[in-house]
Design an enzyme around this catalytic site. Structure first.
Site, PDB file in Angstrom:
ATOM      1  N   ASP A 199      -9.453  10.366  -2.984  1.00 55.87           N
ATOM      2  CA  ASP A 199      -8.399   9.523  -2.419  1.00 55.87           C
ATOM      3  C   ASP A 199      -7.128  10.325  -2.159  1.00 55.87           C
ATOM      4  OD1 ASP A 199      -8.040   7.808  -5.574  1.00 55.87           O
ATOM      5  OD2 ASP A 199      -7.068   9.633  -4.873  1.00 55.87           O
TER       6      ASP A 199
ATOM      7  N   LYS B 161      -6.436   5.193   0.356  1.00 55.08           N
ATOM      8  CA  LYS B 161      -5.532   4.536  -0.575  1.00 55.08           C
ATOM      9  C   LYS B 161      -4.199   5.238  -0.713  1.00 55.08           C
ATOM     10  CE  LYS B 161      -8.531   2.014  -3.547  1.00 55.08           C
ATOM     11  NZ  LYS B 161      -8.907   2.389  -4.864  1.00 55.08           N
TER      12      LYS B 161
ATOM     13  N   MET C  77       3.692   3.263  -9.519  1.00 51.17           N
ATOM     14  CA  MET C  77       3.809   2.532  -8.247  1.00 51.17           C
ATOM     15  C   MET C  77       5.083   1.678  -8.214  1.00 51.17           C
ATOM     16  SD  MET C  77      -0.175   1.394  -7.870  1.00 51.17           S
ATOM     17  CE  MET C  77      -0.488   1.117  -9.590  1.00 51.17           C
TER      18      MET C  77
HETATM   19  N1  SAH Z   1      -4.720   6.995 -11.897  1.00 50.51           N
HETATM   20  C1  SAH Z   1      -3.423   7.568 -11.636  1.00 50.51           C
HETATM   21  C2  SAH Z   1      -2.441   6.542 -11.140  1.00 50.51           C
HETATM   22  C3  SAH Z   1      -2.772   6.003  -9.794  1.00 50.51           C
HETATM   23  S1  SAH Z   1      -1.607   4.834  -9.248  1.00 50.51           S
HETATM   24  C4  SAH Z   1      -2.898   8.240 -12.899  1.00 50.51           C
HETATM   25  O1  SAH Z   1      -3.509   8.105 -13.959  1.00 50.51           O
HETATM   26  O2  SAH Z   1      -1.927   8.960 -12.815  1.00 50.51           O
HETATM   27  C5  SAH Z   1      -0.538   5.802  -8.254  1.00 50.51           C
HETATM   28  C6  SAH Z   1       0.778   6.028  -8.941  1.00 50.51           C
HETATM   29  O3  SAH Z   1       0.643   7.084  -9.892  1.00 50.51           O
HETATM   30  C7  SAH Z   1       1.878   6.494  -8.044  1.00 50.51           C
HETATM   31  O4  SAH Z   1       2.466   5.388  -7.376  1.00 50.51           O
HETATM   32  C8  SAH Z   1       2.833   7.123  -9.021  1.00 50.51           C
HETATM   33  O5  SAH Z   1       3.578   6.159  -9.711  1.00 50.51           O
HETATM   34  C9  SAH Z   1       1.884   7.758 -10.005  1.00 50.51           C
HETATM   35  N2  SAH Z   1       1.653   9.179  -9.746  1.00 50.51           N
HETATM   36  C10 SAH Z   1       0.513   9.761  -9.367  1.00 50.51           C
HETATM   37  N3  SAH Z   1       0.665  11.097  -9.278  1.00 50.51           N
HETATM   38  C11 SAH Z   1       1.926  11.363  -9.609  1.00 50.51           C
HETATM   39  C12 SAH Z   1       2.710  12.537  -9.717  1.00 50.51           C
HETATM   40  N4  SAH Z   1       2.201  13.743  -9.472  1.00 50.51           N
HETATM   41  N5  SAH Z   1       4.002  12.429 -10.105  1.00 50.51           N
HETATM   42  C13 SAH Z   1       4.543  11.229 -10.390  1.00 50.51           C
HETATM   43  N6  SAH Z   1       3.856  10.084 -10.291  1.00 50.51           N
HETATM   44  C14 SAH Z   1       2.577  10.134  -9.907  1.00 50.51           C
END
Ligand code: SAH
Length: 457
Positions: free
Chosen positions: A252, A274, A387
């Site tokens: 994704d 996504k 998010m």
């Molecule tokens: N499964 C993922 C989350 C997916 S939802 C996890 O465990 O991290 C997507 C959200 O994750 C984004 O909107 C943001 O809030 C966060 N996110 C993902 N990668 C990120 C990063 N490198 N730095 C900061 N926030 C991040």
């Protein structure tokens, strides 16, 4: 790529080396080990070199260099005299004859370069920095040497002898690949029957093949794997191993190209999308695709940013596999909260400051934004929002009802990545600060007193 790595068959080919000192010895030793016939031309030839090339396959000619010494029958020419002007002249002479040339340690005067070599015959690995940093190439070679089992050469050789048998017994290409991947993969990971074992022979491989034939090789599998917050350094060994085995990869938007590049090269890569409000495939379609591909006997890798079970919908994918009777593995990844906290230096449960942490979302499945905590906020609690950046103002307004207005807030954007940024404020001013700073998504929002531990570094 500045140069193309090739493995040159030098058996019974002639190679010309001009120069007879230490450097020539080094190159002659290497070239001799590849089976070439060597001609040395030099005013003086070192005794060690004479000893090295004493058999009849080689010629040692003591004389001044002359352009007439060159001819196109040589596979290539190595220039190793201690006279730089002469070296340059020989280089130009070779070019005029279209003879490939390497002036040792002079990248500008080289048609090809010698890599740092890991030699576990028949396995050969060459590492090159394209002349930028031979020391780095050598260190890399040492690193590779240290992770490759000693018996890899022997295993490769016996595997070569076993090829015909395997072709007959496992006519299906995918089955053959699976068989070899299990043998070699386990060996490389130090867990296979041949690990730490020098007793590798056809009988032993035969036994492994019988075992494999009895197993259910047509059964596919789904790997639901978290890649960590973005930086490939955060991948787990298990994630990497499965990435290198998978036949198909579904990934994704949060999975970077750098991480995708670590997947098996010839695997099919399917983008299933996504980003907020831009879904390439619906979750139901993804669930179905995982199951269908696994039922075709494929090893299907579902790559997800962060951790698959933290706002990652990995749970739904797991349930689909369960319902369809498809075997699966879940591999946890470093979720954005943890990568953001360590990246910014904000310990989420710092002793004496916070005793718990809540992971929340700024955007519910219904599309609505966060609208308040569902249970009372404790002042020794840390909140982390996923998010939430696009709804920052809503999040802050909702929180203000329950939390002291001076509660510190941090936004960590692109956690773990080179472009990571941190913005610090509190509930009264973070919206305004973000309006000015415009930190980009993806970002997490950390709320609570632990944010006070942040120090700019
Ligand atoms: N499964 C993922 C989350 C997916 S939802 C996890 O465990 O991290 C997507 C959200 O994750 C984004 O909107 C943001 O809030 C966060 N996110 C993902 N990668 C990120 C990063 N490198 N730095 C900061 N926030 C991040």
């Amino acid at each position: 790529m500045n140069t193309l790595p090739l493995f040159f068959n030098l058996q019974h080919r002639s190679v010309l080396i001009i120069g007879g000192g230490d450097v020539a010895i080094r190159k002659a030793t290497l070239i001799k080990s590849a089976g070439a016939n060597i001609t040395i031309i030099a005013k003086h030839i070192d005794d060690e070199l004479k000893a090295l090339l004493k058999d009849n396959n080689h010629r040692l000619i003591i004389k001044e260099y002359d352009k007439a010494d060159l001819n196109a029958d040589f596979a290539f020419c190595i220039v190793a005299t201690d006279d730089n002007d002469l070296n340059r002249q020989i280089y130009h002479d070779c070019k005029s004859l279209n003879l490939a040339v390497n002036v040792v340690d002079t990248p500008d005067l080289c048609d090809f370069i010698f890599p740092a070599i890991v030699d576990r015959n028949p396995i050969t690995i060459g590492v090159s920095s394209n002349g930028n940093s031979p020391v780095l190439a050598r260190l890399l070679r040492a690193k590779i040497e240290s992770v490759i089992p000693n018996n890899i050469g022997k295993l490769a050789q016996v595997a070569g002898e076993f090829r015909e048998t395997i072709k007959n017994r496992l006519p299906n290409v995918n089955s053959r690949r699976k068989f070899w991947e299990s043998i070699f993969g386990d060996n490389l990971n130090g867990v296979g029957v041949f690990s730490h074992n020098d007793n590798i022979n056809l009988t032993a491989l035969e036994k492994e093949l019988s075992r494999f034939e009895k197993s259910n090789q047509h059964q596919g599998e789904v790997y639901i794997v978290g890649t960590g917050a973005g930086n490939p350094d955060l991948l787990t060994f298990k994630a990497l191993r499965l990435m290198q085995q998978a036949d198909v990869v579904l990934y994704d938007a949060l999975v970077s190209d750098e991480i995708l590049d670590l997947c098996r090269r010839d695997s099919d890569k399917i983008f299933v999308g996504k980003k907020r409000s831009c879904h390439a495939k619906s979750q139901d379609e993804i669930n179905q695709l995982l199951v269908d591909l696994a039922k075709q006997g494929k090893r299907v890798l579902r790559l997800k940013g962060g951790d698959p079970f933290i706002f990652g919908r990995g749970g739904e994918e797991m349930l689909s596999c369960q319902a369809a009777g498809v075997p699966y593995q879940i591999v946890s990844g470093i979720t954005a909260s943890l990568a953001g906290a360590s990246g910014a230096g904000i310990p989420l449960t710092h002793r004496g400051v916070a005793t718990s942490v809540r992971f929340l979302t700024g955007c519910y499945q219904t599309g609505e934004n966060f609208n308040g905590l569902k249970s009372t906020y404790q002042t020794d609690e840390t909140l982390v929002f996923y998010m939430g950046l696009h709804a920052l103002e809503k999040v802050v307004v909702s929180l203000t009802a329950d939390l002291p207005s001076d509660t510190p807030v941090a936004i960590v954007s692109n956690a773990s990545l080179p472009n990571q940024k941190v913005l610090i404020g509190d509930l009264t001013n973070i919206v305004e600060k973000q309006e000015q700073a415009q930190l980009p998504a993806p970002a997490i929002i950390i709320v609570g007193k632990v944010v006070n531990l942040y120090q700019h570094h």
